[in-house]
Write a protein that holds these residues in place. Structure first.
Motif, PDB file in Angstrom:
ATOM      1  N   ARG A  40      56.059  42.767  43.753  1.00 30.04           N
ATOM      2  CA  ARG A  40      54.940  43.648  44.070  1.00 30.04           C
ATOM      3  C   ARG A  40      53.953  42.960  45.000  1.00 30.04           C
ATOM      4  NH1 ARG A  40      54.452  44.144  37.616  1.00 30.04           N
ATOM      5  NH2 ARG A  40      56.566  43.324  37.668  1.00 30.04           N
ATOM      6  N   LEU A  41      53.381  43.737  45.901  1.00 28.97           N
ATOM      7  CA  LEU A  41      52.325  43.243  46.785  1.00 28.97           C
ATOM      8  C   LEU A  41      51.259  44.325  46.854  1.00 28.97           C
ATOM      9  CD1 LEU A  41      51.371  41.095  48.895  1.00 28.97           C
ATOM     10  CD2 LEU A  41      52.544  42.485  50.618  1.00 28.97           C
ATOM     11  N   THR A  42      50.046  43.985  46.448  1.00 30.10           N
ATOM     12  CA  THR A  42      48.975  44.984  46.414  1.00 30.10           C
ATOM     13  C   THR A  42      47.769  44.518  47.214  1.00 30.10           C
ATOM     14  OG1 THR A  42      47.395  46.150  44.994  1.00 30.10           O
ATOM     15  CG2 THR A  42      48.215  44.031  44.193  1.00 30.10           C
ATOM     16  N   THR A  43      47.017  45.482  47.708  1.00 30.70           N
ATOM     17  CA  THR A  43      45.799  45.167  48.467  1.00 30.70           C
ATOM     18  C   THR A  43      44.576  45.063  47.573  1.00 30.70           C
ATOM     19  OG1 THR A  43      45.448  47.529  48.877  1.00 30.70           O
ATOM     20  CG2 THR A  43      46.650  46.293  50.564  1.00 30.70           C
ATOM     21  N   MET A  44      44.744  45.291  46.258  1.00 29.91           N
ATOM     22  CA  MET A  44      43.587  45.298  45.345  1.00 29.91           C
ATOM     23  C   MET A  44      43.511  44.037  44.485  1.00 29.91           C
ATOM     24  SD  MET A  44      41.948  48.109  46.004  1.00 29.91           S
ATOM     25  CE  MET A  44      40.909  48.630  44.644  1.00 29.91           C
ATOM     26  N   GLY A  45      44.266  43.004  44.836  1.00 25.81           N
ATOM     27  CA  GLY A  45      44.223  41.778  44.053  1.00 25.81           C
ATOM     28  C   GLY A  45      44.976  41.911  42.747  1.00 25.81           C
ATOM     29  N   ASP A  46      44.757  40.959  41.836  1.00 25.64           N
ATOM     30  CA  ASP A  46      45.484  41.004  40.563  1.00 25.64           C
ATOM     31  C   ASP A  46      44.575  40.940  39.343  1.00 25.64           C
ATOM     32  OD1 ASP A  46      44.684  38.375  40.729  1.00 25.64           O
ATOM     33  OD2 ASP A  46      46.714  37.546  40.878  1.00 25.64           O
ATOM     34  N   GLU A  47      43.262  41.070  39.567  1.00 26.21           N
ATOM     35  CA  GLU A  47      42.327  41.033  38.445  1.00 26.21           C
ATOM     36  C   GLU A  47      41.973  42.461  38.017  1.00 26.21           C
ATOM     37  OE1 GLU A  47      41.073  38.379  36.708  1.00 26.21           O
ATOM     38  OE2 GLU A  47      42.598  37.258  37.838  1.00 26.21           O
ATOM     39  N   PRO A  48      42.016  42.755  36.719  1.00 23.55           N
ATOM     40  CA  PRO A  48      41.670  44.104  36.250  1.00 23.55           C
ATOM     41  C   PRO A  48      40.236  44.472  36.624  1.00 23.55           C
ATOM     42  CG  PRO A  48      42.626  42.784  34.468  1.00 23.55           C
ATOM     43  CD  PRO A  48      42.373  41.844  35.600  1.00 23.55           C
ATOM     44  N   PHE A  49      40.002  45.755  36.844  1.00 19.51           N
ATOM     45  CA  PHE A  49      38.638  46.213  37.116  1.00 19.51           C
ATOM     46  C   PHE A  49      38.449  47.627  36.564  1.00 19.51           C
ATOM     47  CE2 PHE A  49      41.183  47.153  40.911  1.00 19.51           C
ATOM     48  CZ  PHE A  49      40.896  48.500  41.135  1.00 19.51           C
ATOM     49  N   SER A  50      37.200  47.929  36.188  1.00 23.44           N
ATOM     50  CA  SER A  50      36.869  49.262  35.682  1.00 23.44           C
ATOM     51  C   SER A  50      36.662  50.204  36.863  1.00 23.44           C
ATOM     52  CB  SER A  50      35.638  49.206  34.787  1.00 23.44           C
ATOM     53  OG  SER A  50      34.583  48.562  35.456  1.00 23.44           O
TER      54      SER A  50
END
Length: 226
Positions: free
Chosen positions: A143-153
């Motif tokens: 997987r490659l995402t533009t939103m990083g890998d840290e959870p967020f609300s």
């Protein structure tokens, strides 16, 4: 039982081979090559009057010797990624999904991802017998995402994000999928956000159920690997 009065159109995609020289190309290369395929296919069907919000969602898809490649492009007003562990209910976050049946035996696989790439994977004949896949299988999905890998609300605004996936053929563990050329799979692509401020359920191929339900392989479209 719910009677379908309208004939549901079955969409078809001719899936081409990824133009890479690598058997397992780096994810940045996969992402760039999928971008080159153009604007791709829209996940834009609103099937249920109870949920009319429609984010802008498109995807591109290609195949290789060992993997299926998908890139989702999302633009929405609310985005959330609170789930960080494999097989958590990522459908409660902003979520993109790929449901696919490689054979005519009624078994399909559901691949579901939030914006930080957290994945849920299951398989079965329907919602009644769908079973979560083993974590080792899920962990094989690159997987490659533009939103990083840290959870967020939940964040609000005009938010765009993308997620690139490389799903190994071995992930289809109920089947022996060795090569894709010439094959036809049944599939659907979804975007949802069950617990967002603006919950939504949009699909690529139309779904003719009374309430939102993605576990309906009778409404899958077709992927023709050419």
């Amino acid at each position: 039982s719910f009677v379908i009065h309208n004939v549901i159109h079955m969409r078809t995609i001719e899936v081409r081979r990824l133009k890479s020289d690598s058997v397992i190309p780096p994810m940045a290369e996969v992402s760039a090559l999928l971008d080159e395929l153009g604007e791709g296919h829209a996940i834009d069907t609103v099937n249920w009057e109870s949920h009319t919000y429609r984010p802008e969602v498109r995807f591109n898809i290609a195949w290789g010797d060992r993997e299926i490649y998908i890139k989702y492009y999302v633009r929405e007003t609310n985005v959330k990624a609170e789930k960080s562990r494999t097989n958590e209910m990522v459908c409660e976050d902003s979520c993109v999904e790929f449901f696919v049946a490689p054979a005519e035996d009624g078994i399909y696989y559901n691949f579901e991802f939030n914006p930080i790439g957290t994945a849920l994977m299951g398989s079965g004949h329907g919602r009644h017998d769908s079973v979560r896949a083993d974590e080792t299988v899920v962990n094989g999905i690159r997987r490659l995402t533009t939103m990083g890998d840290e959870p967020f609300s939940e964040k609000r605004g005009d938010i765009s994000w993308s997620l690139t996936l490389a799903i190994p053929l071995g992930a289809f563990f109920h089947h022996k999928v060795e090569k894709l050329a010439g094959k036809t799979f049944r599939a659907n692509f979804y975007k949802c956000g069950d617990m967002l401020s603006n919950p939504h359920y949009v699909t690529w191929n139309p779904v003719g159920t009374e309430q939102p339900d993605y576990h309906r392989p009778e409404y899958f479209g077709e992927l023709k690997f050419i």
